[in-house]
Design a protein around this motif. Structure first.
Motif, short mmCIF file in Angstrom:
data_model
loop_
_atom_site.label_atom_id
_atom_site.label_comp_id
_atom_site.label_asym_id
_atom_site.label_seq_id
_atom_site.Cartn_x
_atom_site.Cartn_y
_atom_site.Cartn_z
N LEU A 177 36.72 21.64 62.06
CA LEU A 177 37.55 21.13 60.98
C LEU A 177 38.96 20.82 61.46
O LEU A 177 39.57 19.84 61.05
N ALA A 178 39.49 21.70 62.33
CA ALA A 178 40.83 21.46 62.86
C ALA A 178 40.86 20.19 63.70
O ALA A 178 41.81 19.39 63.62
N ARG A 179 39.80 19.99 64.49
CA ARG A 179 39.75 18.76 65.30
C ARG A 179 39.64 17.53 64.42
O ARG A 179 40.27 16.50 64.69
N LEU A 180 38.85 17.65 63.35
CA LEU A 180 38.71 16.53 62.43
C LEU A 180 40.04 16.21 61.76
O LEU A 180 40.40 15.05 61.55
N ARG A 181 40.81 17.27 61.45
CA ARG A 181 42.08 17.09 60.77
C ARG A 181 43.11 16.43 61.66
O ARG A 181 43.94 15.64 61.20
N HIS A 182 43.06 16.71 62.95
CA HIS A 182 44.09 16.22 63.86
C HIS A 182 43.64 15.04 64.70
O HIS A 182 44.36 14.60 65.58
N SER A 183 42.42 14.52 64.48
CA SER A 183 41.92 13.39 65.26
C SER A 183 41.63 12.22 64.33
O SER A 183 40.59 12.21 63.66
N PRO A 184 42.53 11.25 64.25
CA PRO A 184 42.26 10.09 63.38
C PRO A 184 40.98 9.35 63.75
O PRO A 184 40.26 8.87 62.88
N ARG A 185 40.69 9.26 65.06
CA ARG A 185 39.49 8.55 65.48
C ARG A 185 38.24 9.25 64.97
O ARG A 185 37.28 8.61 64.52
N LEU A 186 38.23 10.58 65.05
CA LEU A 186 37.07 11.32 64.58
C LEU A 186 36.93 11.19 63.07
O LEU A 186 35.83 11.03 62.54
N ARG A 187 38.06 11.22 62.35
CA ARG A 187 38.01 11.04 60.90
C ARG A 187 37.52 9.64 60.54
O ARG A 187 36.70 9.46 59.63
N ALA A 188 38.02 8.64 61.26
CA ALA A 188 37.58 7.26 60.98
C ALA A 188 36.10 7.09 61.27
O ALA A 188 35.37 6.47 60.47
N ALA A 189 35.65 7.63 62.39
CA ALA A 189 34.23 7.51 62.74
C ALA A 189 33.35 8.22 61.73
O ALA A 189 32.31 7.69 61.30
N SER A 190 33.77 9.43 61.32
CA SER A 190 32.98 10.17 60.33
C SER A 190 32.98 9.45 58.99
O SER A 190 31.93 9.32 58.34
N GLY A 191 34.14 8.96 58.57
CA GLY A 191 34.21 8.23 57.30
C GLY A 191 33.39 6.96 57.32
O GLY A 191 32.69 6.65 56.35
N ALA A 192 33.47 6.22 58.42
CA ALA A 192 32.69 4.98 58.52
C ALA A 192 31.19 5.27 58.51
O ALA A 192 30.42 4.55 57.87
N SER A 193 30.78 6.31 59.21
CA SER A 193 29.35 6.65 59.26
C SER A 193 28.84 7.02 57.88
O SER A 193 27.77 6.56 57.45
N LEU A 194 29.61 7.84 57.17
CA LEU A 194 29.18 8.25 55.83
C LEU A 194 29.13 7.06 54.88
O LEU A 194 28.14 6.86 54.15
N LEU A 195 30.17 6.24 54.88
CA LEU A 195 30.21 5.09 53.99
C LEU A 195 29.10 4.09 54.34
O LEU A 195 28.45 3.53 53.45
N THR A 196 28.86 3.88 55.63
CA THR A 196 27.80 2.96 56.05
C THR A 196 26.45 3.42 55.55
O THR A 196 25.66 2.63 55.01
N CYS A 197 26.17 4.69 55.72
CA CYS A 197 24.87 5.23 55.29
C CYS A 197 24.69 5.08 53.79
O CYS A 197 23.64 4.64 53.31
N LEU A 198 25.74 5.41 53.03
CA LEU A 198 25.65 5.32 51.57
C LEU A 198 25.43 3.87 51.11
O LEU A 198 24.58 3.61 50.25
N VAL A 199 26.19 2.95 51.67
CA VAL A 199 26.08 1.55 51.24
C VAL A 199 24.73 0.96 51.64
O VAL A 199 24.10 0.21 50.89
#
Length: 858
Positions: A17-39
């Motif tokens: 969670l700390a890495r996710l909070r401090h890594s914009p790339r990881l947050r962007a990749a996780s967000g894109a993956s989740l949104l892609t799957c849902l759509v």
């Protein structure tokens, strides 16, 4: 559980969670993956397709190739297949499976198929497809933040736009092996970024190797696209010429070593394509630019034009780049030029051939369009990463968008949902831009308005994409061939086939069921085989014997015929008939019957055949060709054959045959019906070069011996071969089968990719093995050294000297040994790169001052 396990797990979660909070790339990749799957799932739900609804997704090759191959891959991984990774005994009477594996199944994602039961293969393939698309969205989002820092939610939305671009929805979702190229493109661009900075010299080649191993076809296109991105990045960076050259050489090294590591599979596929049944040559014709512009709009579908939809908001942001004064002029010019040149390259035949590795493909001509989609989204990010472009840039983009939309108004691909979806997305995008502008010029809502803008952007992009996905699925189902969902018909046939299977004593053919590649789904060993690598030897052999085919020869289908059953040792034949109409929204049921017939063994002995059989070849009569390969005269030639043409495609054939003979009609090009007098008509659906009609029975010759056949062609006078009618005398065939059984192999054994047969003592002439002589077979008689297998009328043949009592053959895919040598050399190079990198890092740690000083001198 040990007492310390729970705290350790909790600690790992906190670190993640700390890495996710401090890594914009990881947050962007996780967000894109989740949104892609849902759509992506939402699009399927809107279309009502499986697994979210009752409607089949099995359109064209998805149902005929990819689904059956994944079913067989599961069977093989669980150790239940007759063959192995080298050879598939089930399809095509023995086919090169390593080539098919590399074409359809070599992605790591495909291993997930073992996590699903046998009756959930459709769900497994859907999950694999969704996982690939999801990963591509995450990879692109991470790449965007590597190209330039910026707000990670916007990068996530643009990553989703890439993963669910028109190419994915129109092509990739139904050709799942191409999706590995969709994922490879951002990863290979990342490798280029590492090469520019001299980082990760070992991981880069490994990623290249993984991409080319997963699917070398689209990986090649992704590599070309990544090269374009690298050149643009080198031209726009504030680097010295020396550093630019070092980055270019580093990227080239990564590609060469990576492709070398994948060579064992790439070379096998390449050599298999050289001996595959050739499809008719295609001349590329560029589509009108109005059609190209139309494919930028939502809810458009076509296999004849480039699928370039990326979402109206994302497209609008991409179009701001040429007008965005906040971006350096050199960056604007280079990226705009690159996008325009790539778009032009798709429309010019020489560069079209370059994109497709020198061969214009049959079917979809714009298979590389995912690269252009990716470039557009990179442009959108570079123009937006530092904030929403200023009003002049937005107005310029709006003018371009309006012009392209107006130009596309008359396109045939525009759907009834196109403009409503476009207008809704554009409205939400304008509202999002308004929110950002208000936040920029007012202190009121300075924090809330950007968040509102992101939400509006997500709604616009996701909603438009979901509608597009649903409409494309519905349009495909209406316009192209489809296969029903797997259900009771397939399950019952699989059980029946397993009960009857007697391989290698003889083959069991399940016959034709809805779809294609039937034996891969239900088991057995049949002729039905559909692959891009279907060998020319196999296709031409079966065609000459009266089998039918689809896909311009690359999909031979089963032939229910007693002579070919004897030739190929098909002792058990399954026949099935649906109990009701086959529908798109309901798995079909069927009644199944089983017929056992005495047939010769898989290996027969022909005393009168001497190899090499240079003077023996097939002629223009399928009946005579069957007799030639069987080694016996089993047909009585019809006497007095006469043709009478009537009006409107009506033709009558009259002849005389022995009473009680089975009457067979063969006309590969004929489309229409044929009826023996007093019998119901039989349909024929020839249409060369795409479809060849198989030989079919018309009935039994009456006691009078008089034969009268009424033909009703679909259009014009029917085109018939020189000998369209054959009269099969069953007694002659029975005699031939008894002779071949008596002199044939007493025992036949097969393993993964080998075959061994015990022969009667004193066997002379030639042992003919009912397996196509595709490249890669080596055979030996007795204790003789193995040698490349010889051919007798398309089948494996081994000369006999009268002393050998055993024949053995083994299959090794051509290119495997050379590819292995190349891979070893590439591995040595990679090890040297790793050692050098490790040595330089250690030297840097030991002498940091010297290293710092040398860097400062540069």
């Amino acid at each position: 559980m040990p007492p310390a396990a729970a705290p350790q797990r909790s600690g790992r979660s906190r670190r993640l969670l700390a890495r996710l909070r401090h890594s914009p790339r990881l947050r962007a990749a996780s967000g894109a993956s989740l949104l892609t799957c849902l759509v992506f799932c939402l699009g399927g739900a809107l279309a009502g397709s499986h697994p979210f609804g009752p409607t089949t997704r099995n359109t064209v090759d998805l149902g005929q190739q990819y689904l059956p191959f994944h079913a067989y891959w599961r069977t093989l991984l669980l150790g239940r297949a007759d063959g192995d990774l080298f050879l598939n005994w089930s399809s095509g009477f023995g086919s090169n499976f390593l080539g098919d594996y590399g074409t359809y199944l070599s992605s790591p994602f495909d291993l997930m198929v073992v996590l699903f039961p046998a009756d959930r293969i459709e769900l497994a393939l859907y999950v694999i497809t969704a996982a690939k698309i999801t990963a591509a969205g995450g990879a692109m989002a991470a790449l965007l933040l590597t190209l330039r820092r910026g707000p990670w939610p916007v990068a996530a939305v643009l990553g989703t736009a890439y993963a669910l671009c028109g190419w994915t929805l129109n092509y990739g979702a139904t050709v799942p092996m191409w999706l590995d190229g969709l994922l490879a493109f951002p990863l290979l661009c990342m490798v280029g970024e590492w090469a520019r900075s001299g980082r990760r010299p070992v991981l880069g080649p490994l990623i290249v190797a993984a991409a080319w191993f997963a699917n070398f076809y689209t990986a090649y296109m992704a590599t070309v696209g990544a090269a374009v991105v690298l050149v643009v990045r080198l031209l726009t960076a504030d680097d010295t010429g020396r550093r630019r050259l070092a980055g270019l050489l580093g990227a080239a090294r990564a590609v060469l070593v990576g492709v070398g590591l994948a060579a064992p599979l790439v070379l096998v596929i390449f050599l298999a394509t050289r001996v595959a049944d050739p499809t008719p040559e295609v001349t590329f014709t560029a589509v009108a630019w109005t059609e190209v512009f139309a494919r930028l709009l939502p809810a458009t579908a076509s296999v004849a034009s480039p699928a370039l939809f990326i979402g109206t908001p994302a497209l609008g942001l991409a179009l701001t780049l040429p007008f965005n004064g906040a971006v350096a002029p050199r960056v604007r010019a280079a990226w705009t030029a690159a996008i325009c040149l790539v778009a032009l390259s798709m429309q010019w035949e020489p560069t079209h051939l370059l994109w497709h590795a020198g061969a214009s493909p049959n079917g979809i001509p714009y298979r590389q369009s995912f690269v252009l989609c990716g470039l557009l989204l990179m442009a959108a990010w570079l123009s937006t990463a530092q904030g929403l472009p200023r009003t002049p840039a937005l107005l310029g983009a709006g003018a371009l968008l309006a012009g392209m939309t107006f130009a596309a108004r008359g396109s045939a691909v525009v759907d009834r949902w196109t403009y409503p979806a476009f207008a809704a997305a554009l409205t939400l995008a304008v509202l999002a831009a308004t929110a950002v502008l208000l936040a920029r010029h007012s202190s009121v809502g300075a924090r809330a308005l950007p968040a509102v803008a992101v939400v509006l952007l997500v709604l616009a992009q996701a909603g438009e994409t979901a509608v597009t996905a649903g409409r494309i699925e519905e349009q495909q189902l209406d316009k192209v061939a489809w296969a029903p969902r797997l259900g009771p018909w397939h399950a019952d046939m699989a059980r029946s086939t397993a009960q009857e299977d007697a391989w290698p004593h003889h083959r069991t053919d399940p016959g034709e069921i809805p779809g294609g590649n039937d034996v891969l789904l239900v088991g057995g060993q049949g002729a039905d085989y559909y692959s891009s690598l279907t060998s020319e030897t196999y296709s031409r052999t079966l065609s000459a014997l009266g089998f039918g085919f689809y896909a311009k020869g690359r999909h031979p289908v089963a032939l229910d015929h007693p002579v070919t059953d004897a030739i190929f040792s098909i002792g058990t034949r399954m026949r099935s008939r649906p109990t009701g109409p086959v529908r798109t929204d309901e798995p079909p049921e069927a009644t199944i019957t089983t017929t056992d017939t005495a047939v010769p063994p898989l290996v027969t002995v022909r005393p009168d055949v001497r190899l090499p059989a240079r003077g023996i070849r097939f002629g223009d009569s399928a009946f005579a060709n069957q007799e030639l390969l069987l080694g016996a005269r089993v047909y009585a030639a019809p006497t007095g054959l006469r043709r009478t043409d009537g009006p409107r495609g009506a033709t009558t054939l009259t002849a005389s045959c022995p009473a009680g003979a089975q009457l067979w009609f063969w006309a590969p090009e004929y489309r229409g019906t044929a009826a023996l007098a007093g019998r119901p008509p039989v349909a024929f659906a020839g249409g060369l070069p795409s479809v060849q009609g198989p030989m079919r029975p018309l009935g039994t010759v009456p006691a009078s011996g008089a034969v009268r056949i009424e033909l009703r062609a679909g259009a014009g006078a029917p085109v018939l071969p020189r000998q369209p009618v054959g009269c099969l005398v069953q007694e002659r065939l029975d005699t031939a089968v008894r002779r071949l059984t008596t002199t044939g192999a007493t025992t036949v054994r097969t393993s993964g990719h080998t075959l061994t047969a015990e022969l009667p003592a004193g066997s002379t002439g030639t042992a003919v093995i009912a397996v196509p002589q595709i490249s890669g077979w080596i055979c030996a008689a007795g204790e003789a050294p193995p040698a490349p297998a010889q051919r007798y009328l398309g089948l494996l043949a081994v000369p006999l000297d009268g002393e050998a009592t055993r024949v053995s053959c083994a299959f090794r895919p051509p290119g495997l040994r050379l590819g292995g040598a190349v891979a070893v050399l590439a591995l040595i190079c990679l090890s040297a790169i790793a050692f050098r990198h490790r040595f330089l890092r250690r030297t840097t740690r030991v002498h940091p001052q010297c290293t710092s000083g040398s860097s400062g001198g540069n």
